[in-house]
Design an enzyme around this catalytic site. Structure first.
Site, PDB file in Angstrom:
ATOM      1  N   CYS A  11      43.530  40.692  36.813  1.00  0.00           N
ATOM      2  CA  CYS A  11      42.642  41.112  35.793  1.00  0.00           C
ATOM      3  C   CYS A  11      41.752  40.063  35.300  1.00  0.00           C
ATOM      4  O   CYS A  11      40.478  40.595  35.204  1.00  0.00           O
ATOM      5  CB  CYS A  11      43.827  41.096  34.565  1.00  0.00           C
ATOM      6  SG  CYS A  11      45.214  42.111  34.677  1.00  0.00           S
TER       7      CYS A  11
ATOM      8  N   LYS B 236      41.354  45.033  25.452  1.00  0.00           N
ATOM      9  CA  LYS B 236      41.585  44.028  26.005  1.00  0.00           C
ATOM     10  C   LYS B 236      40.359  43.088  26.282  1.00  0.00           C
ATOM     11  O   LYS B 236      39.322  43.338  26.788  1.00  0.00           O
ATOM     12  CB  LYS B 236      42.581  44.010  27.488  1.00  0.00           C
ATOM     13  CG  LYS B 236      42.569  42.739  28.371  1.00  0.00           C
ATOM     14  CD  LYS B 236      43.584  43.361  29.374  1.00  0.00           C
ATOM     15  CE  LYS B 236      43.723  42.191  30.545  1.00  0.00           C
ATOM     16  NZ  LYS B 236      44.540  42.583  31.564  1.00  0.00           N
TER      17      LYS B 236
ATOM     18  N   ASP C 150      43.645  49.216  33.271  1.00  0.00           N
ATOM     19  CA  ASP C 150      44.223  47.995  33.762  1.00  0.00           C
ATOM     20  C   ASP C 150      45.292  48.302  34.885  1.00  0.00           C
ATOM     21  O   ASP C 150      46.522  48.870  34.546  1.00  0.00           O
ATOM     22  CB  ASP C 150      44.646  47.394  32.458  1.00  0.00           C
ATOM     23  CG  ASP C 150      44.947  45.924  32.839  1.00  0.00           C
ATOM     24  OD1 ASP C 150      44.826  45.326  33.807  1.00  0.00           O
ATOM     25  OD2 ASP C 150      45.088  45.044  31.709  1.00  0.00           O
ATOM     26  N   ASP C 151      45.094  47.981  36.041  1.00  0.00           N
ATOM     27  CA  ASP C 151      46.165  47.928  36.815  1.00  0.00           C
ATOM     28  C   ASP C 151      46.472  49.301  37.477  1.00  0.00           C
ATOM     29  O   ASP C 151      47.761  49.726  37.645  1.00  0.00           O
ATOM     30  CB  ASP C 151      47.735  47.225  36.553  1.00  0.00           C
ATOM     31  CG  ASP C 151      47.644  45.710  36.406  1.00  0.00           C
ATOM     32  OD1 ASP C 151      46.314  45.202  36.511  1.00  0.00           O
ATOM     33  OD2 ASP C 151      48.622  45.163  36.291  1.00  0.00           O
TER      34      ASP C 151
ATOM     35  N   ASP D  29      40.459  47.857  36.857  1.00  0.00           N
ATOM     36  CA  ASP D  29      40.183  46.310  37.027  1.00  0.00           C
ATOM     37  C   ASP D  29      40.665  45.763  38.320  1.00  0.00           C
ATOM     38  O   ASP D  29      40.423  44.830  38.500  1.00  0.00           O
ATOM     39  CB  ASP D  29      40.501  45.368  35.742  1.00  0.00           C
ATOM     40  CG  ASP D  29      42.177  45.399  35.611  1.00  0.00           C
ATOM     41  OD1 ASP D  29      42.987  46.034  36.429  1.00  0.00           O
ATOM     42  OD2 ASP D  29      42.265  44.289  34.990  1.00  0.00           O
ATOM     43  N   ASN D  30      41.952  46.355  38.782  1.00  0.00           N
ATOM     44  CA  ASN D  30      42.465  45.799  40.291  1.00  0.00           C
ATOM     45  C   ASN D  30      43.368  47.092  40.483  1.00  0.00           C
ATOM     46  O   ASN D  30      43.394  48.029  39.675  1.00  0.00           O
ATOM     47  CB  ASN D  30      42.978  44.631  39.967  1.00  0.00           C
ATOM     48  CG  ASN D  30      44.077  44.438  38.915  1.00  0.00           C
ATOM     49  OD1 ASN D  30      43.672  43.577  38.179  1.00  0.00           O
ATOM     50  ND2 ASN D  30      45.262  45.160  38.934  1.00  0.00           N
TER      51      ASN D  30
ATOM     52  N   LYS E  32      47.650  45.227  43.758  1.00  0.00           N
ATOM     53  CA  LYS E  32      47.612  44.266  42.832  1.00  0.00           C
ATOM     54  C   LYS E  32      47.941  42.969  43.507  1.00  0.00           C
ATOM     55  O   LYS E  32      48.883  42.640  43.794  1.00  0.00           O
ATOM     56  CB  LYS E  32      48.103  44.328  41.437  1.00  0.00           C
ATOM     57  CG  LYS E  32      47.910  43.278  40.635  1.00  0.00           C
ATOM     58  CD  LYS E  32      48.498  43.403  39.419  1.00  0.00           C
ATOM     59  CE  LYS E  32      47.900  42.392  38.168  1.00  0.00           C
ATOM     60  NZ  LYS E  32      48.491  42.628  36.655  1.00  0.00           N
TER      61      LYS E  32
ATOM     62  N   HIS F 157      49.111  48.937  32.459  1.00  0.00           N
ATOM     63  CA  HIS F 157      49.601  47.590  32.659  1.00  0.00           C
ATOM     64  C   HIS F 157      51.034  47.445  31.905  1.00  0.00           C
ATOM     65  O   HIS F 157      50.994  47.881  30.880  1.00  0.00           O
ATOM     66  CB  HIS F 157      48.574  46.359  32.100  1.00  0.00           C
ATOM     67  CG  HIS F 157      48.815  44.933  32.543  1.00  0.00           C
ATOM     68  ND1 HIS F 157      49.960  44.374  32.217  1.00  0.00           N
ATOM     69  CD2 HIS F 157      48.117  44.224  33.433  1.00  0.00           C
ATOM     70  CE1 HIS F 157      50.077  43.166  32.717  1.00  0.00           C
ATOM     71  NE2 HIS F 157      48.910  42.907  33.373  1.00  0.00           N
TER      72      HIS F 157
ATOM     73  N   HIS G 244      40.708  38.780  27.398  1.00  0.00           N
ATOM     74  CA  HIS G 244      41.209  38.071  28.412  1.00  0.00           C
ATOM     75  C   HIS G 244      40.184  37.046  29.083  1.00  0.00           C
ATOM     76  O   HIS G 244      40.010  36.578  30.190  1.00  0.00           O
ATOM     77  CB  HIS G 244      41.577  38.830  29.590  1.00  0.00           C
ATOM     78  CG  HIS G 244      42.770  38.004  30.109  1.00  0.00           C
ATOM     79  ND1 HIS G 244      43.433  38.589  31.544  1.00  0.00           N
ATOM     80  CD2 HIS G 244      43.426  36.969  30.017  1.00  0.00           C
ATOM     81  CE1 HIS G 244      44.394  37.634  32.014  1.00  0.00           C
ATOM     82  NE2 HIS G 244      44.412  36.826  31.055  1.00  0.00           N
TER      83      HIS G 244
HETATM   84 CA    CA Z   1      44.739  44.128  35.639  1.00  0.00          CA
END
Ligand code: CA
Length: 566
Positions: A70, A125, A30-31, A281-282, A299, A221, A127
């Site tokens: 995300c 996660k 994540d991130d 994811d980004n 991001k 993240h 979301h």
């Molecule tokens: Ca993310």
């Protein structure tokens, strides 16, 4: 590309059955910044286990997340569609009163795997909706261990105390396992998730089933919360900036988890029949100490740093080892690619925006032809941020008040030199290709905040006219009003004819697309045979199947579904 697929309900697409039915472990971090792994250039973050897998597999240098945030990124990944097409272009708000989620009619890859006989697990996660009908266990996952919201704090003692105190922030919510609150979580969350991934692997092997494990780490993240011991390992301990040091330690913990996963696969003797995919994811957030390496932006941006992400495939003897794959791919490609590997059936009414890239990855060839784009669109208050990649080219717009820019990424990965003035045709083509896709975008089903909702309503969003201009107004309003148009015969063997009432032109262009939007045959300036009638010879190697024929003359654009049956 829903318009292209409107007429496809009779067509059942079944991929090749792969005898091996590999297990698939999809690791989504994540991130994570593009430059924040050892193998992507990080000097201050040791990731030996991730590096080893990457270097023994195929590294994608131009892999794109669907969106620079995300939620929409994950919604695109798991459904195989641009999330804007079903109203999921914003994050779900991070509070426990949210009642929305991905609509039930949007089939997920987890459903696809289940139907193909796989055991499916999500760790970490989600979301994508927290109410019962959106819960992972009701969306194709046999096993779910983790949390439903957009992030989580990392130390159990801290999040449990906070949750029982005045701060009921969703990042402090208890973890759950298949709907039951977990109480024995006592480890740093990244380690806990790694152990749960191992548990799922062991249970799946014991059940004698192929498995799909979605390892959805929330690291790195925010909030930046790291184990002291990880902050004190070599290299990381020397980082001066405390946030960067914590961030590096969080990535290091993921790397430790990757070793646990690999060791579990080896211990159960399934390592050689498991495809491991690693992806972020980004892009990384600069505010939280990420580094996107040579890429510009971060991001939230549609510069490369927003959605080009570190990605690799690893599968001994099946994925080329030690090579880079430099052609662009997107997370949208994974649904059809995994369906191919799993021998799964893609439902006849399932729309997909990506491609099965498997054979191209294995062969090292470009999965996309010269006309196919990869795009990211982020709505930003009163405007749109857009990035469109085709081959080496990238069209970019920061917002509706800035001009479009054009970069050649092969020579200029950092997007520093705008070439739009010298290559206006290329820019125009990319804008038109992007406009064709956004015409299918739907109104959002939710917003991440009331401010975002107000901005949308007050600014007449999505306001794509301002973003794409003339490219959007190309006349295809009558594409599917074929009353002035006829196509015959259908099914087609080798030759098709069409007539256009009041053709207004004795020339037409014809493009044949397959159901994934790929151009199969393109004929410019096809001449009239007689009054308003045209004849087209199909290329001899077009396989039997369903295609869309788009016919364009100087006045109109028409489209028609044709069935090729030789
Ligand atoms: Ca993310």
């Amino acid at each position: 590309m829903r318009k292209l697929l409107l007429f496809t309900t009779l067509f059942i697409f079944t991929s090749f059955v792969n005898a091996q039915n590999p297990n698939i472990v999809f690791v989504l971090v994540d991130d994570l910044g593009y430059g924040d792994l050892g193998y992507t250039g990080a000097k201050d973050i040791p990731t030996p286990n991730i590096d080893q897998l990457a270097n023994q597999g195929t590294k994608f240098t131009s892999a794109y997340a669907v969106h620079p945030f995300c939620g929409p990124s994950r919604m695109g990944l798991i459904t195989g569609r641009y999330p804007h097409e079903f109203g999921a272009q914003f994050n779900l708000a991070d509070n426990s009163s949210v009642t929305k989620g991905i609509p039930a009619n949007q089939r997920m890859m987890s459903n696809m795997f289940q139907d193909a006989g796989y055991r499916t697990g999500l760790v970490g996660k989600w979301h994508l909706g927290s109410e019962s009908q959106y819960h992972p266990n009701n969306r194709g996952f046999d096993d779910f261990y983790g949390f439903l919201y957009g992030g989580h704090r990392y130390f159990p003692a801290e999040y449990k105390a906070a949750y029982n105190g005045p701060n009921s922030w969703v990042y402090n919510h208890p973890l759950e396992h298949n709907g039951t609150i977990v109480t024995d979580d006592d480890e740093y969350i990244t380690d806990e998730l790694s152990h749960q991934g191992v548990r799922f692997i062991n249970e799946s092997v014991a059940a004698n089933k192929p498995f799909f494990l979605f390892m959805s780490y929330n690291a790195p993240h925010s909030p930046l919360e790291a184990k002291t011991e990880d902050m004190n390992v070599d290299v990381i301990k020397d980082i001066a900036n405390l946030d960067r040091r914590k961030y590096a330690a969080m990535v290091y913990a993921v790397d430790r988890g990757m070793k646990e996963i690999v060791d579990a696969l080896k211990a159960k003797n399934v390592y050689n029949n498991t495809l491991i995919i690693f992806m972020s994811d980004n892009g990384g957030s600069l505010k939280f100490a990420a580094n996107n390496g040579p890429l510009s932006g971060q991001k939230g941006d549609t510069l490369e740093g927003g959605f080009r992400v570190p990605t690799f495939f690893h599968w001994p003897n099946n994925v080329p080892a030690g090579v880079n794959y430099d052609y662009p791919i997107t997370a949208l490609d994974f649904y059809p690619t995994f369906a191919h590997l799993a021998g799964a059936t893609i439902q006849p009414n399932k729309d997909l925006d990506g491609l099965n890239i498997w054979n191209h990855v294995v062969a090292g060839t470009n999965a996309r032809n010269d006309n196919e784009i990869i795009m990211s669109v982020r709505h930003d208050n009163a405007s749109n941020r857009v990035g469109i990649r085709r081959g080496d080219w990238k069209a970019y717009r920061l917002n509706n008040n800035q001009d479009w820019k054009l970069y050649n990424l092969k020579n200029d990965i950092g997007e520093t030199t705008n070439l739009s003035a010298t290559n206006p045709t290329i820019l125009s083509e990319l804008k038109s290709a992007g406009a064709f896709i956004v015409k299918d975008f739907a109104e959002p089903l939710w917003f991440h905040s009331t401010n975002a909702e107000s901005a949308w309503n007050n600014n007449n969003m999505p306001n794509f006219e301002a973003t794409f201009g003339e490219a959007l107004s190309i006349d295809d309003e009558n594409m599917f009003e074929n009353s002035r148009f006829s196509f015959y015969p259908n099914p087609v063997k080798s030759k098709i004819n069409f007539t256009i009432n009041n053709a207004n032109s004795n020339m037409s262009d014809v493009i044949l697309y397959d159901l994934q939007g790929r151009i199969i045959q393109s004929i410019q300036n096809l001449k009239q045979d007689k009054n308003n009638s045209f004849t087209l010879q199909l290329l001899p190697n077009i396989p039997n199947g369903v295609y869309m024929a788009k016919v364009k003359n100087s006045k109109s654009v028409f489209a028609y579904r044709i069935v090729v049956s030789k």
